[in-house]
Design an enzyme around this catalytic site. Structure first.
Site, mmCIF file in Angstrom:
data_model
loop_
_atom_site.group_PDB
_atom_site.id
_atom_site.type_symbol
_atom_site.label_atom_id
_atom_site.label_comp_id
_atom_site.label_asym_id
_atom_site.label_seq_id
_atom_site.Cartn_x
_atom_site.Cartn_y
_atom_site.Cartn_z
ATOM 1 N N ARG B 219 0.880 -1.044 -0.122
ATOM 2 C CA ARG B 219 -0.027 0.050 -0.022
ATOM 3 C C ARG B 219 1.109 1.152 0.026
ATOM 4 O O ARG B 219 2.038 1.282 0.785
ATOM 5 C CB ARG B 219 -1.087 0.025 1.252
ATOM 6 C CG ARG B 219 -2.061 -1.158 1.278
ATOM 7 C CD ARG B 219 -3.111 -0.640 0.131
ATOM 8 N NE ARG B 219 -4.152 -1.461 0.140
ATOM 9 C CZ ARG B 219 -4.577 -2.486 -0.550
ATOM 10 N NH1 ARG B 219 -3.500 -2.763 -1.394
ATOM 11 N NH2 ARG B 219 -5.595 -3.191 -0.463
ATOM 12 N N GLU B 248 -2.909 7.843 -3.961
ATOM 13 C CA GLU B 248 -3.193 7.322 -4.863
ATOM 14 C C GLU B 248 -4.932 7.293 -5.348
ATOM 15 O O GLU B 248 -5.650 7.459 -4.383
ATOM 16 C CB GLU B 248 -3.123 5.865 -4.371
ATOM 17 C CG GLU B 248 -3.433 4.835 -5.625
ATOM 18 C CD GLU B 248 -3.468 3.178 -5.390
ATOM 19 O OE1 GLU B 248 -2.172 3.005 -4.627
ATOM 20 O OE2 GLU B 248 -3.991 2.543 -5.577
ATOM 21 N N HIS B 267 -1.597 0.252 -9.650
ATOM 22 C CA HIS B 267 -2.234 -0.584 -8.943
ATOM 23 C C HIS B 267 -2.948 -1.701 -9.981
ATOM 24 O O HIS B 267 -4.211 -2.134 -9.541
ATOM 25 C CB HIS B 267 -3.199 0.050 -7.990
ATOM 26 C CG HIS B 267 -3.672 -0.717 -6.877
ATOM 27 N ND1 HIS B 267 -3.807 -0.028 -5.573
ATOM 28 C CD2 HIS B 267 -3.517 -2.022 -6.536
ATOM 29 C CE1 HIS B 267 -4.111 -1.046 -4.599
ATOM 30 N NE2 HIS B 267 -3.887 -2.063 -5.284
#
Lengths: 306, 306
Positions: B219, B248, B267
């Site tokens: 993450r 993000e 991602h």
């Protein structure tokens, strides 16, 4: 144990000579030598004529077609290539090229905005994929364990068709027509010989699966470049990732440089760090083999062409 | 064996409902259900209040911090994340990011000329490299076999420090200070919790080796982005390859998009094909576990935060 009198040339930093000494050689000038270790891939600098006293030459290249084409390799002595000495780094690069293609690395590198929703449906995986390795010598064999560790299955194609350890199936080259349509992706790791020239042409490309990536870490001549550009332009395959090209170097205006489904790396699968490490290991190994009266690794077969 | 009454939502194509039925569930509406399988990562669409009759909810995400932050996960029932269900594809992506960095894939993708002599001395290899995996759960463990197959050695860092199979060494997070300077490269695969926020900051980056690549597939919050940009600008590390960022999505004007030693993938480590495959496998597995009276995989621990 008597020492081997070996010339080590050009070896500007003396590192290969150190390796040779530690392995049991006496490093001498070319005129006194029984053996020659040649440390660079530059054929142009190679001595025009070798003394007859030189019974063995160790070359640093894995593939020797340029040494054969230049008329350097003769039948007056034993020549050894460093075939197999760079298998691990070249296999590592092949894996990178395959993953970079499947997982759309070029699109990611070129992006300057977050394109998750566009890319998510396009990205593939090696998990569960069938990967054909065409020419499964030392490089192909080194590629099998990491492919299997990622959940891919390997179909090996070799001259003989003898089972390759770790491959789910091995096919003889002569009986391998079906492999182009059955594999999810194809990696070329065959030596450049007259038999393998344009082994990947219009016919093979037309049979590949629509999403299939073609990886070449062998020699550019194994792939028919014009046919490949045609297949890419028509979107008939997933893409092509090439560390070797034909012509090589690839000219600046070549369409492969900017094709969105092509990845070009400039013959760097075996970079400086592993070239040096691999050659030194092979040199030490072969000096030891020679001193023990055994056949050195990588002896060139003039008929086979590698 | 009595069936499990399960709601499967939103599941627009009905594929997850098919999986649930084959695994032994009776697919029903939310008001009649004992369990809920939720098929998308969109927290905003999740029902504002669940009927008390829902005793178990299967979520499709591996990390659940957004479900915790949104206040969706409560202590009134069992919640299971799909933690571990996507380990293989995410590990595959981590391997790609590491190889792409080491082997200068961005330079190759951007090139329109043959740059062999410039690149040869810069390209690295995983052969003989020590790779630290920070947070060695299912993703980290899935990364170990391919790394070892490529000749790399793994140092695992985990909360407990209990030996991780295949790792040369395992360190407890609390005793892992030395790992930053000892590893050739570092892969982050730790869950996002309050403990791991900015786990990679200025101090850790300053201790990393000059050629080291930092890979993050966990993450974004685990890495202090500003400190990372600083380290890259000053050339203190080899580079950074990130599938997750903080913030993000990464904003369009962010310096990481164009930094020559940064690789950003949006991602996509677990792309659509493996997300679907992994979630369906986990759903079927957990329905079977539930029907057999066993604890389903991936039960969320509210105290631990994952």
């Amino acid at each position: 144990m008597s020492k081997l009198k070996m010339a080590v040339l050009p070896d500007p930093d003396g590192s290969a000579a150190d390796v040779a000494r530690r392995a049991g050689a006496e490093v001498v000038g070319l005129d006194e030598a029984e053996a020659l270790a040649w440390t660079t891939s530059a054929t142009a600098e190679f001595p025009a004529a070798l003394p007859d006293s030189i019974r063995w030459v160790q070359l640093p290249s894995a593939g020797v077609e340029q040494w054969l084409d230049a008329g350097i390799i003769d039948d007056a002595r034993t020549w050894t290539a460093a075939i197999g000495a760079y298998a691990a780094p070249v296999a590592e690069h092949a894996l990178l090229l395959l993953l970079a293609g499947l997982r759309r690395m070029p699109d990611c590198v070129r992006a300057t905005t977050w394109s998750k929703s566009e890319l998510m449906p396009q990205v593939g995986t090696l998990g569960g994929a069938a990967v054909a390795i065409i020419g499964c010598g030392s490089i192909g064999r080194a590629l099998i364990p990491p492919l299997r560790a990622l959940g891919a299955e390997v179909v090996a194609v070799t001259r003989s068709g003898r089972d390759v350890p770790g491959a789910a199936r091995t096919l003889a080259a002569a009986d391998s027509g079906e492999v182009w349509s059955q594999a999810d992706h194809v990696v070329i790791a065959a030596p450049a010989t007259s038999d393998t020239r344009h082994l990947v042409g219009r016919d093979q490309l037309s049979r590949m699966r629509p999403g299939a990536w073609l990886v070449n870490v062998a020699r550019g001549s194994v792939v028919d470049t014009d046919a490949l550009v045609g297949a890419l332009d028509e979107g008939r395959i997933g893409g092509a990732a090439l560390d070797v090209t034909d012509p090589e170097p690839l000219p600046d205006d070549h369409p492969l440089w900017t094709h969105p489904r092509a990845i070009i790396t400039p013959h760097i699968a075996n970079p400086a760090v592993t070239l040096r490490r691999g050659f030194h290991e092979r040199l030490a190994h072969n000096i030891a083999e020679h001193l023990a009266g055994r056949r050195p690794a990588g002896t060139v077969d003039l008929v086979r062409g590698y």
